[in-house]
Design a protein around this motif. Structure first.
Motif: not given
Length: 161
Positions: A111-118, A138-143, A154-155
């Motif tokens: 698979g492919i994982q994007f760790n941090a798509v704003v 989605t990690v809230p308020h992380a960027f 978004h992950v």
């Protein structure tokens, strides 16, 4: 337009848009104020790096890809993308994305994982969803967006099995 492996000689063409994108503060958490040499080290970090060039050989965008994590996580890939502002809207990101998915498949990644798509980078989110990626969280308020303040990251995941 065609995608090819990047070389260190491509860095002078990548650096201006890399710098512009990072300094805009909207899509990447790379350090602000990085020098060209520091940025080159971050981009050419042992990953597979490609460029998309036009018919004249002009670099329009670049991507880097490889395992998301070492060791027991190395069966899942990841990637990062930069497209020159002057080339946006011409399918450069899509062509780089399609190349990245095909390469990960050919290499046997699960698979492919994007760790941090704003989350405010709606063009990228839409493109990745068009290519089959799902938002798995989605990690809230992380960027800390320069324009929007603190927004989610978004992950995203694409199953290749």
């Amino acid at each position: 337009m065609r995608v090819r492996l990047a070389t260190e000689d491509d860095w002078p063409a990548i650096w201006p848009f890399w710098h512009e994108i990072v300094e805009a503060g909207e899509t990447y958490a790379y350090p602000l104020g990085a020098t060209s040499e520091e940025a080159r080290g971050l981009w050419f970090d042992g990953s597979r790096v490609v460029v998309l060039v036009d018919g004249d050989g002009r670099v329009l965008g670049s991507a880097k890809m490889g395992p998301n994590r070492p060791g027991r996580g190395s069966h899942v890939g990841t990637a990062s993308f930069m497209v020159d502002a002057a080339a946006r809207g011409r399918g450069v990101g899509r062509m780089l994305g399609e190349e990245m998915v095909a390469w990960h498949r050919e290499q046997g990644f699960a698979g492919i994982q994007f760790n941090a798509v704003v989350e405010t980078n709606t063009a990228a989110v839409r493109l990745w969803q068009d290519l089959g990626f799902e938002i798995v969280g989605t990690v809230p308020h992380a960027f800390d967006s320069a324009t929007h303040g603190r927004v989610g990251l978004h992950v995203m995941h694409l199953d290749l099995s």
